[in-house]
Motif scaffolding. Structure first.
Motif, PDB file in Angstrom:
ATOM      1  N   THR A   1      -4.714  13.753  -7.648  1.00 12.89           N
ATOM      2  CA  THR A   1      -3.822  12.592  -6.967  1.00 12.89           C
ATOM      3  C   THR A   1      -4.120  12.506  -5.571  1.00 12.89           C
ATOM      4  OG1 THR A   1      -2.425  12.445  -8.874  1.00 12.89           O
ATOM      5  CG2 THR A   1      -1.692  11.111  -7.005  1.00 12.89           C
ATOM      6  N   ASP A   2      -4.530  11.386  -4.998  1.00 13.27           N
ATOM      7  CA  ASP A   2      -4.410  11.363  -3.595  1.00 13.27           C
ATOM      8  C   ASP A   2      -3.497  10.351  -2.924  1.00 13.27           C
ATOM      9  OD1 ASP A   2      -5.487  11.797  -1.071  1.00 13.27           O
ATOM     10  OD2 ASP A   2      -7.091  10.079  -1.081  1.00 13.27           O
ATOM     11  N   PHE A   3      -2.471  10.969  -2.091  1.00 11.28           N
ATOM     12  CA  PHE A   3      -1.459  10.014  -1.400  1.00 11.28           C
ATOM     13  C   PHE A   3      -1.925   9.350  -0.291  1.00 11.28           C
ATOM     14  CE2 PHE A   3       0.996  12.463  -4.565  1.00 11.28           C
ATOM     15  CZ  PHE A   3       2.120  11.654  -4.640  1.00 11.28           C
TER      16      PHE A   3
ATOM     17  N   TYR B   1     -15.308  10.622   6.643  1.00 10.37           N
ATOM     18  CA  TYR B   1     -14.585  11.578   5.918  1.00 10.37           C
ATOM     19  C   TYR B   1     -13.255  11.248   6.285  1.00 10.37           C
ATOM     20  CZ  TYR B   1     -13.891  12.305  10.921  1.00 10.37           C
ATOM     21  OH  TYR B   1     -13.559  11.988  12.211  1.00 10.37           O
ATOM     22  N   GLU B   2     -12.313  11.838   5.443  1.00 13.92           N
ATOM     23  CA  GLU B   2     -10.906  11.760   5.799  1.00 13.92           C
ATOM     24  C   GLU B   2     -10.085  13.123   5.711  1.00 13.92           C
ATOM     25  OE1 GLU B   2      -9.069   8.997   2.445  1.00 13.92           O
ATOM     26  OE2 GLU B   2      -9.754   7.293   4.017  1.00 13.92           O
ATOM     27  N   LEU B   3      -9.320  13.303   6.930  1.00 11.15           N
ATOM     28  CA  LEU B   3      -8.636  14.687   7.038  1.00 11.15           C
ATOM     29  C   LEU B   3      -7.503  14.552   6.209  1.00 11.15           C
ATOM     30  CD1 LEU B   3      -8.290  17.156   8.726  1.00 11.15           C
ATOM     31  CD2 LEU B   3      -7.262  15.683  10.441  1.00 11.15           C
ATOM     32  N   GLU B   4      -7.290  15.357   5.392  1.00  8.56           N
ATOM     33  CA  GLU B   4      -6.105  15.550   4.583  1.00  8.56           C
ATOM     34  C   GLU B   4      -5.649  17.074   4.169  1.00  8.56           C
ATOM     35  OE1 GLU B   4      -5.833  12.943   1.100  1.00  8.56           O
ATOM     36  OE2 GLU B   4      -7.482  11.609   1.744  1.00  8.56           O
ATOM     37  N   LEU B   5      -4.718  17.188   3.923  1.00 13.02           N
ATOM     38  CA  LEU B   5      -3.886  18.477   3.451  1.00 13.02           C
ATOM     39  C   LEU B   5      -4.003  18.407   1.995  1.00 13.02           C
ATOM     40  CD1 LEU B   5      -2.553  21.014   4.719  1.00 13.02           C
ATOM     41  CD2 LEU B   5      -0.515  19.810   4.512  1.00 13.02           C
TER      42      LEU B   5
ATOM     43  N   ASN C   1     -11.263  17.235   2.161  1.00 17.35           N
ATOM     44  CA  ASN C   1     -12.050  16.200   2.842  1.00 17.35           C
ATOM     45  C   ASN C   1     -12.387  15.003   1.872  1.00 17.35           C
ATOM     46  OD1 ASN C   1     -13.632  14.296   4.050  1.00 17.35           O
ATOM     47  ND2 ASN C   1     -15.167  15.884   4.899  1.00 17.35           N
ATOM     48  N   ASP C   2     -11.518  13.984   1.718  1.00 21.50           N
ATOM     49  CA  ASP C   2     -11.612  12.557   0.793  1.00 21.50           C
ATOM     50  C   ASP C   2     -12.801  11.875   1.564  1.00 21.50           C
ATOM     51  OD1 ASP C   2     -11.277  10.895  -1.175  1.00 21.50           O
ATOM     52  OD2 ASP C   2      -9.716   9.884   0.036  1.00 21.50           O
ATOM     53  N   TRP C   3     -14.124  12.353   1.070  1.00 22.01           N
ATOM     54  CA  TRP C   3     -15.415  11.409   1.629  1.00 22.01           C
ATOM     55  C   TRP C   3     -15.048  10.215   0.977  1.00 22.01           C
ATOM     56  CZ3 TRP C   3     -18.242  14.531   4.918  1.00 22.01           C
ATOM     57  CH2 TRP C   3     -18.406  15.693   4.769  1.00 22.01           C
TER      58      TRP C   3
ATOM     59  N   ALA D   1     -16.072   4.500  -4.419  1.00 25.43           N
ATOM     60  CA  ALA D   1     -16.105   4.668  -2.817  1.00 25.43           C
ATOM     61  C   ALA D   1     -15.486   6.131  -2.378  1.00 25.43           C
ATOM     62  CB  ALA D   1     -15.179   3.673  -2.136  1.00 25.43           C
ATOM     63  N   LYS D   2     -14.882   6.890  -3.559  1.00 27.38           N
ATOM     64  CA  LYS D   2     -14.268   7.974  -3.462  1.00 27.38           C
ATOM     65  C   LYS D   2     -14.677   9.231  -4.457  1.00 27.38           C
ATOM     66  CE  LYS D   2     -10.957   6.529  -0.357  1.00 27.38           C
ATOM     67  NZ  LYS D   2     -10.537   7.161   0.770  1.00 27.38           N
ATOM     68  N   ASN D   3     -15.117   8.628  -5.577  1.00 23.12           N
ATOM     69  CA  ASN D   3     -15.201   9.661  -6.625  1.00 23.12           C
ATOM     70  C   ASN D   3     -16.578  10.337  -6.665  1.00 23.12           C
ATOM     71  OD1 ASN D   3     -17.242   7.974  -7.828  1.00 23.12           O
ATOM     72  ND2 ASN D   3     -16.085   7.429  -9.519  1.00 23.12           N
TER      73      ASN D   3
ATOM     74  N   GLY E   1      -3.419  12.192   1.745  1.00 22.03           N
ATOM     75  CA  GLY E   1      -3.440  11.183   2.714  1.00 22.03           C
ATOM     76  C   GLY E   1      -4.082  11.654   3.878  1.00 22.03           C
ATOM     77  N   THR E   2      -4.851  10.576   4.441  1.00 25.37           N
ATOM     78  CA  THR E   2      -5.484  10.958   5.789  1.00 25.37           C
ATOM     79  C   THR E   2      -4.385  11.123   6.717  1.00 25.37           C
ATOM     80  OG1 THR E   2      -7.176   9.674   5.338  1.00 25.37           O
ATOM     81  CG2 THR E   2      -7.146  10.138   7.575  1.00 25.37           C
ATOM     82  N   ILE E   3      -4.475  12.387   7.687  1.00 32.77           N
ATOM     83  CA  ILE E   3      -3.541  12.570   8.746  1.00 32.77           C
ATOM     84  C   ILE E   3      -4.160  12.157   9.887  1.00 32.77           C
ATOM     85  CG2 ILE E   3      -2.128  14.490   9.441  1.00 32.77           C
ATOM     86  CD1 ILE E   3      -2.124  15.813   6.864  1.00 32.77           C
TER      87      ILE E   3
HETATM   88 CA    CA Z   1      -7.606   9.748   1.163  1.00 33.44          CA
END
Ligand code: CA
Length: 422
Positions: free
Chosen positions: A126-128, A198-202, A232-234, A252-254, A354-356
């Motif tokens: 799950t991506d918040f 890219y998306e920087l996430e924890l 990284n949620d490319w 776009a994300k999968n 979610g992206t930080i």
């Molecule tokens: Ca994301």
């Protein structure tokens, strides 16, 4: 905090002492295979990886079940058992004054010669969307007058992501293809993504589980978290812009999500817990099911997060420096919200934060924000420009937790190189 955090504690594994990521105070869990060997569970100690199941009989009774379960090719069973007793036992076993050092040494493998795998079978991902500065910056591009939707400060917003395409750091990322439509075009075309980001996430690993229908109360939510990684949620921004209304991200994300392969435990991060930063004046208080005094007092993480870009022409160059403290919701709030309607979580499930992004551009967590949707290129120190990622570019995330009087720990890298579309 306990003896496992003692800054004076050193390891007989010499490379661990002063190691940027994996001193004896960290002891993250992962799955590795030594050259020619099969995958199995291990812990990182300096430049080495300890085959934990191989030394299970050297551990006290309380730590043995979790250690023995690490003989498997995934850590789901270990995460379900909980790893706090294992951490205490391994810390003593690997300490400089360990009486069993000579029995342990044969089971240490040089990390440079090992392959790292996904640490668990990920049943669900799950991506918040809990990074409020990212939510604001991204929203501003579509709704300049009201960047945050009215639900943002009430609901920890998320979508159910795709577990099948999550890969460990180092796996190359193929540029996806899909439908793209520029604002000035009247119809979409099919082809390679033009705006890859890219998306920087924890990443948040789930340890315990809850039965379907049983919500996890906020006070119990920390006990559901087995550890953390970088994620990284490319994101294919052009495909996203065309497809995302009305149901949210899909192609776009999968195509790929990258994670750092080590699970850094809540126990290792205990010294770096901080109060959830107070909400700005005028923001609503969280609803009761999301509000817990202990969580507000110590449920956030002071964890520095760095993004670097290496191009075929140079680098790595730092693109941003952010901090997990910029999340609007704590990890426990994400777990409580995820389950409040009755959804069951299982050991090995993965949540993205979610992206930080930090409040300032030097800490933005995606190119979408840094380049304002590609309108304002970032100029790299070697003169190259980027609006979005080019083939051959490598994105590297790093994390580091520091605090006066404590030994700093890190997460290891989350790295991925862009391959051309086929
Ligand atoms: Ca994301």
């Amino acid at each position: 905090m306990d003896t496992t955090h003692d800054p004076q504690r050193r390891s007989f594994v010499a490379s661990a002492n002063g190691h940027a990521d994996f001193p004896i105070q960290n002891l993250p869990l992962g799955v590795f295979s030594p050259a020619g060997g099969r995958p199995r569970g291990g812990i990182a100690i300096g430049d080495s990886i300890l085959d934990v199941a191989a030394i299970a009989t050297l551990l006290p009774e309380a730590a043995r079940p979790a250690a023995a379960a690490m003989a498997a090719e995934s850590l789901n069973a270990t995460l379900a058992l909980g790893t706090a007793p294992l951490r205490a036992a391994l810390s003593a076993l690997l300490a400089a004054d360990s009486a069993r050092a000579e029995e342990v040494r044969p089971h240490l493998h040089a990390a440079a010669g090992c392959t790292l795998h996904l640490p668990a079978r990920i049943g669900d991902y799950t991506d918040f969307f809990a990074g409020i500065h990212h939510a604001f910056n991204a929203g501003k591009q579509f709704r300049p007058d009201s960047p945050l939707l009215p639900n943002y400060k009430y609901v920890p917003v998320a979508y159910h992501g795709r577990a099948s395409s999550i890969r460990p750091s180092g796996t190359a990322v193929r540029r996806p293809k899909g439908q793209r439509k520029r604002p000035e075009e009247t119809a979409p075309s099919f082809g390679a993504c033009r705006n890859l980001d890219y998306e920087l996430e924890l990443g948040i690993w789930i340890g315990g589980g809850n039965a379907q229908g049983d919500a996890v109360p906020i006070a119990a939510a920390p006990g559901m978290i087995a550890g953390y990684c970088l994620l990284n949620d490319w994101s294919a921004r052009d495909i996203q812009a065309w497809e995302a209304q009305p149901l949210g991200p899909f192609l776009a994300k999968n195509f790929c999500t990258s994670i750092s392969p080590w699970i850094v435990t809540p126990e290792a991060l205990a010294p770096f817990r901080i109060q959830q930063p107070p909400r700005p004046a005028g923001d609503p208080a969280p609803l009761d099911y999301l509000l817990d005094a202990a969580d507000q007092a110590g449920g956030a993480l002071d964890l520095q997060l760095e993004v670097l870009l290496q191009t075929p022409g140079g680098g790595p160059f730092r693109l941003s420096l952010a901090n997990a403290r910029h999340l609007y919701w704590t990890p426990a709030q994400l777990v409580a919200h995820h389950t409040v309607g009755g959804c069951n979580l299982s050991p090995g499930d993965l949540l993205g934060s979610g992206t930080i992004s930090a409040p300032t551009p030097d800490g933005f967590g995606a190119l979408l924000e840094i380049t304002e949707g590609g309108r304002k290129p970032v100029i790299l120190p070697n003169g190259e420009e980027r609006r979005f990622l080019k083939d051959g570019d490598t994105i590297i995330f790093r994390a580091r937790a520091t605090r006066e009087g404590c030994v700093p720990i890190g997460f290891g890298e989350c790295r991925g190189t862009i391959l051309p579309a086929t």
